[in-house]
Design a protein around this motif. Structure first.
Motif, PDB file in Angstrom:
ATOM      1  N   GLU A   5       0.845  -1.206   0.000  1.00  0.00           N
ATOM      2  CA  GLU A   5       0.000   0.000   0.000  1.00  0.00           C
ATOM      3  C   GLU A   5       0.882   1.259   0.000  1.00  0.00           C
ATOM      4  O   GLU A   5       0.646   2.202  -0.740  1.00  0.00           O
ATOM      5  CB  GLU A   5      -0.919   0.033   1.228  1.00  0.00           C
ATOM      6  CG  GLU A   5      -2.003  -1.023   1.248  1.00  0.00           C
ATOM      7  CD  GLU A   5      -1.459  -2.444   1.481  1.00  0.00           C
ATOM      8  OE1 GLU A   5      -0.419  -2.598   2.166  1.00  0.00           O
ATOM      9  OE2 GLU A   5      -2.071  -3.397   0.960  1.00  0.00           O
ATOM     10  N   LYS A   6       1.906   1.235   0.859  1.00  0.00           N
ATOM     11  CA  LYS A   6       2.782   2.420   0.936  1.00  0.00           C
ATOM     12  C   LYS A   6       3.596   2.563  -0.345  1.00  0.00           C
ATOM     13  O   LYS A   6       3.872   3.676  -0.794  1.00  0.00           O
ATOM     14  CB  LYS A   6       3.694   2.320   2.153  1.00  0.00           C
ATOM     15  CG  LYS A   6       2.933   2.580   3.433  1.00  0.00           C
ATOM     16  CD  LYS A   6       3.846   3.009   4.548  1.00  0.00           C
ATOM     17  CE  LYS A   6       3.010   3.600   5.674  1.00  0.00           C
ATOM     18  NZ  LYS A   6       3.658   3.520   6.956  1.00  0.00           N
ATOM     19  N   LEU A   9       1.413   4.271  -2.686  1.00  0.00           N
ATOM     20  CA  LEU A   9       1.291   5.699  -2.335  1.00  0.00           C
ATOM     21  C   LEU A   9       2.513   6.482  -2.839  1.00  0.00           C
ATOM     22  O   LEU A   9       2.394   7.571  -3.387  1.00  0.00           O
ATOM     23  CB  LEU A   9       1.160   5.837  -0.805  1.00  0.00           C
ATOM     24  CG  LEU A   9       1.225   7.251  -0.238  1.00  0.00           C
ATOM     25  CD1 LEU A   9       0.065   8.102  -0.740  1.00  0.00           C
ATOM     26  CD2 LEU A   9       1.233   7.233   1.295  1.00  0.00           C
ATOM     27  N   PRO A  18      -3.000  10.170  -4.602  1.00  0.00           N
ATOM     28  CA  PRO A  18      -2.574  11.210  -3.650  1.00  0.00           C
ATOM     29  C   PRO A  18      -1.210  11.818  -4.005  1.00  0.00           C
ATOM     30  O   PRO A  18      -1.044  13.038  -3.949  1.00  0.00           O
ATOM     31  CB  PRO A  18      -2.510  10.466  -2.312  1.00  0.00           C
ATOM     32  CG  PRO A  18      -3.428   9.293  -2.473  1.00  0.00           C
ATOM     33  CD  PRO A  18      -3.392   8.919  -3.921  1.00  0.00           C
ATOM     34  N   MET A 371       5.749  10.731   1.269  1.00  0.00           N
ATOM     35  CA  MET A 371       4.477  10.107   1.676  1.00  0.00           C
ATOM     36  C   MET A 371       3.746  10.997   2.689  1.00  0.00           C
ATOM     37  O   MET A 371       2.525  11.132   2.615  1.00  0.00           O
ATOM     38  CB  MET A 371       4.727   8.709   2.229  1.00  0.00           C
ATOM     39  CG  MET A 371       5.156   7.746   1.125  1.00  0.00           C
ATOM     40  SD  MET A 371       5.182   6.024   1.635  1.00  0.00           S
ATOM     41  CE  MET A 371       6.570   6.011   2.728  1.00  0.00           C
ATOM     42  N   GLU A 372       4.495  11.620   3.596  1.00  0.00           N
ATOM     43  CA  GLU A 372       3.851  12.545   4.545  1.00  0.00           C
ATOM     44  C   GLU A 372       3.270  13.745   3.804  1.00  0.00           C
ATOM     45  O   GLU A 372       2.169  14.198   4.103  1.00  0.00           O
ATOM     46  CB  GLU A 372       4.859  13.013   5.606  1.00  0.00           C
ATOM     47  CG  GLU A 372       5.108  11.946   6.659  1.00  0.00           C
ATOM     48  CD  GLU A 372       6.146  12.357   7.702  1.00  0.00           C
ATOM     49  OE1 GLU A 372       6.473  11.490   8.536  1.00  0.00           O
ATOM     50  OE2 GLU A 372       6.637  13.504   7.676  1.00  0.00           O
ATOM     51  N   ALA A 374       2.231  13.906   0.688  1.00  0.00           N
ATOM     52  CA  ALA A 374       1.043  13.506  -0.086  1.00  0.00           C
ATOM     53  C   ALA A 374      -0.158  13.301   0.827  1.00  0.00           C
ATOM     54  O   ALA A 374      -1.275  13.709   0.509  1.00  0.00           O
ATOM     55  CB  ALA A 374       1.342  12.236  -0.877  1.00  0.00           C
ATOM     56  N   THR A 375       0.080  12.684   1.980  1.00  0.00           N
ATOM     57  CA  THR A 375      -1.018  12.414   2.904  1.00  0.00           C
ATOM     58  C   THR A 375      -1.566  13.716   3.483  1.00  0.00           C
ATOM     59  O   THR A 375      -2.781  13.931   3.540  1.00  0.00           O
ATOM     60  CB  THR A 375      -0.519  11.487   4.047  1.00  0.00           C
ATOM     61  OG1 THR A 375       0.104  10.362   3.443  1.00  0.00           O
ATOM     62  CG2 THR A 375      -1.645  11.020   4.930  1.00  0.00           C
ATOM     63  N   GLN A 376      -0.639  14.588   3.863  1.00  0.00           N
ATOM     64  CA  GLN A 376      -1.024  15.890   4.421  1.00  0.00           C
ATOM     65  C   GLN A 376      -1.837  16.695   3.402  1.00  0.00           C
ATOM     66  O   GLN A 376      -2.856  17.296   3.717  1.00  0.00           O
ATOM     67  CB  GLN A 376       0.285  16.621   4.742  1.00  0.00           C
ATOM     68  CG  GLN A 376       0.191  17.850   5.584  1.00  0.00           C
ATOM     69  CD  GLN A 376       1.602  18.450   5.721  1.00  0.00           C
ATOM     70  OE1 GLN A 376       2.605  17.743   5.846  1.00  0.00           O
ATOM     71  NE2 GLN A 376       1.678  19.765   5.688  1.00  0.00           N
ATOM     72  N   ALA A 378      -3.557  15.495   0.880  1.00  0.00           N
ATOM     73  CA  ALA A 378      -4.861  14.845   0.667  1.00  0.00           C
ATOM     74  C   ALA A 378      -5.801  15.143   1.830  1.00  0.00           C
ATOM     75  O   ALA A 378      -6.991  15.422   1.634  1.00  0.00           O
ATOM     76  CB  ALA A 378      -4.675  13.340   0.511  1.00  0.00           C
ATOM     77  N   ASP A 379      -5.280  15.126   3.062  1.00  0.00           N
ATOM     78  CA  ASP A 379      -6.124  15.351   4.242  1.00  0.00           C
ATOM     79  C   ASP A 379      -6.600  16.799   4.333  1.00  0.00           C
ATOM     80  O   ASP A 379      -7.732  17.072   4.694  1.00  0.00           O
ATOM     81  CB  ASP A 379      -5.364  14.992   5.531  1.00  0.00           C
ATOM     82  CG  ASP A 379      -5.141  13.487   5.636  1.00  0.00           C
ATOM     83  OD1 ASP A 379      -5.758  12.749   4.840  1.00  0.00           O
ATOM     84  OD2 ASP A 379      -4.339  13.056   6.486  1.00  0.00           O
ATOM     85  N   HIS A 384       1.200  21.897  -0.318  1.00  0.00           N
ATOM     86  CA  HIS A 384       2.247  21.743   0.687  1.00  0.00           C
ATOM     87  C   HIS A 384       2.950  23.089   0.919  1.00  0.00           C
ATOM     88  O   HIS A 384       3.134  23.860  -0.028  1.00  0.00           O
ATOM     89  CB  HIS A 384       3.251  20.704   0.189  1.00  0.00           C
ATOM     90  CG  HIS A 384       4.202  20.257   1.239  1.00  0.00           C
ATOM     91  ND1 HIS A 384       5.367  20.942   1.526  1.00  0.00           N
ATOM     92  CD2 HIS A 384       4.169  19.206   2.077  1.00  0.00           C
ATOM     93  CE1 HIS A 384       6.008  20.308   2.491  1.00  0.00           C
ATOM     94  NE2 HIS A 384       5.299  19.243   2.852  1.00  0.00           N
TER      95      HIS A 384
END
Ligand code: FES
Ligand SMILES: [Fe+2]
Length: 429
Positions: A5-6, A9, A18, A371-372, A374-376, A378-379, A384
């Motif tokens: 999964e990671k 990502l 993402p 990854m952080e 992209a997640t940030q 997306a959330d 960025h």
């Protein structure tokens, strides 16, 4: 090691992924300025972040970057006619300007208003620092171009090249951040470069297991690696990583500066874009000749293409006799050696099967930052902070031999050029 999964990502960069959305919040270098067609010349194709595009320049010299397929019934605009002020599809003659507006629909009745309601997807584009930059993100939040030192330099201070690599961008970039491999992959067997700081010089053989430190730089980090050399000294190299795919490796004293960009073409192929530049004067003929021949920081390609000469489907022209006597790999060219090790892990390496050691510290930090990010993104639904603070990119990669007991963090003079300069309050930058 990363879970499946990671790994997905990290590596998937299409419009819905993402990481793809995260990358689209940055300006993306797409080709060299020299590869952009002149006004009214035929368009060229460009695949970027898994989107198929065409690039052209209209009669006024404005650059257009638009979806390759015509919004009528999908014919390729690559085959279109670049006519007075726009690109015309040859199927039914629809014509578009650089912003994607439809200018003419000659197959519709003169009374039709349909033309005003059709727009094709077009992206903002700029030429700066010998490159074409494209912004594929939210039109409401177009950021400034990143403030790399080479942007704004005179043309004769800059040299840019682009080639393609047969693997995912993250994997290609990992090879650049992993300084430990230099002692092996790029080693020459029959001679040692008299310059100890050259990649084929003695410092890389004196200590093959460098000490690592990761120092944040605001848009990523400095991957600092220090080798014990000359008895009691430490040879420090501070590579820069800047989100989402920019790297710098330190030049030797007197050499040109270097920025490399590892841009996804598709999830399984990348553009490698490389800018060499001098802040203090024109590039010299000797270095330009070497780069044009695909030596040193640049890669040898089949003339007029982005296809490397030494590549995956010809085993990088490996010479097994030379591998015994001349070089560790038997492959010519440092860039080809780097491509061999990253491409042969497969188009997207299965990171669930790897075994990382202490030499992989920078690789791990890079994956985590991406990854952080992209997640940030997306959330929060926000770009960025690195994309919104162009000044963070005004850093350099540096190297020096310091006393062995000198603390790296306290070496202010050495670190100064490696740190970005915030804009002064009066600056509009
Ligand atoms: S498909 Fe382009 S005009 Fe019809
Ligand atoms: Fe390398």
């Amino acid at each position: 090691m990363l879970s499946h999964e990671k790994n997905a990502l990290l590596t998937q960069c299409g419009p819905a992924a993402p990481m793809g959305r995260f990358m689209r919040s940055f300006w993306i270098p797409a080709m060299t300025a020299a590869q952009v067609p002149s006004a009214d010349e035929p368009p060229v194709r460009l695949t970027l972040l898994s989107e198929r595009l065409v690039v052209f320049r209209d009669t006024q010299g404005r650059v257009g970057v638009m979806e390759e397929n015509c919004p009528h019934r999908g014919a390729s605009l690559f085959f279109g006619r670049n006519e007075e002020g726009g690109l015309r599809c040859v199927y039914h003659g629809w014509k578009f300007d650089v912003e994607g507006n439809c200018l003419e629909m000659p197959a519709e009745p003169a009374t039709s208003r349909m033309c005003q309601n059709v727009k094709t997807r077009a992206y903002p584009a700029r030429i700066a620092g010998a490159l074409l930059w494209i912004y594929m993100g939210d039109a409401q939040t177009v950021p400034d171009l990143p403030a790399f030192g080479f942007i704004g330099q005179p043309d004769d201070h800059l040299y840019a090249s682009r080639w393609h690599q047969e693997c995912n961008y993250a994997q290609a970039m990992e090879g650049e951040l992993d300084s430990a491999h230099v002692s092996f992959l790029h080693q020459e067997l029959n001679k040692t470069n008299p310059d100890p700081q050259a990649l084929t010089g003695k410092y890389f053989q004196e200590d093959t297991a460098p000490l690592w430190k990761i120092l944040p730089n605001g848009a990523g980090f400095m991957a600092c690696n220090g080798r014990s050399v000359d008895g009691d000294k430490r040879y420090w190299r501070l590579n820069q990583f800047l989100l989402p795919f920019f790297t710098m490796i330190p030049p030797r004293p007197g050499d040109a500066q270097l920025v490399r960009m590892w841009v996804p073409m598709t999830d399984e192929r990348s553009w490698v874009i490389c800018v060499s530049w001098r802040p203090d004067g024109p590039l010299n003929e000797k270095e330009l000749t070497a780069w044009r021949n695909g030596e040193n920081s640049h890669r040898k390609v089949v003339p007029g293409t982005t296809l490397p000469v030494e590549r995956l489907d010809n085993d990088y022209l490996i010479d097994r006799q030379e591998q015994k006597t001349v070089s560790f790999t038997g492959i010519k060219g440092i860039r080809a050696q780097d491509a061999m090790v990253t491409e042969t892990a497969g188009p997207i390496a299965d990171r669930s099967r790897e075994h990382l050691g202490s030499s992989d510290v920078a690789v791990v930090a890079m994956r985590r930052a991406l990854m952080e990010g992209a997640t940030q993104c997306a959330d929060s639904g926000q770009p960025h902070p690195a994309a919104a603070n162009a000044w963070l990119y005004s850093v350099r990669a540096v190297q020096a031999v310091l006393p062995g007991d000198q603390s790296l963090e306290a070496a202010d003079e050495f670190l100064a050029p490696a740190r970005a300069t915030p804009p002064s309050p009066t600056s509009t930058h």
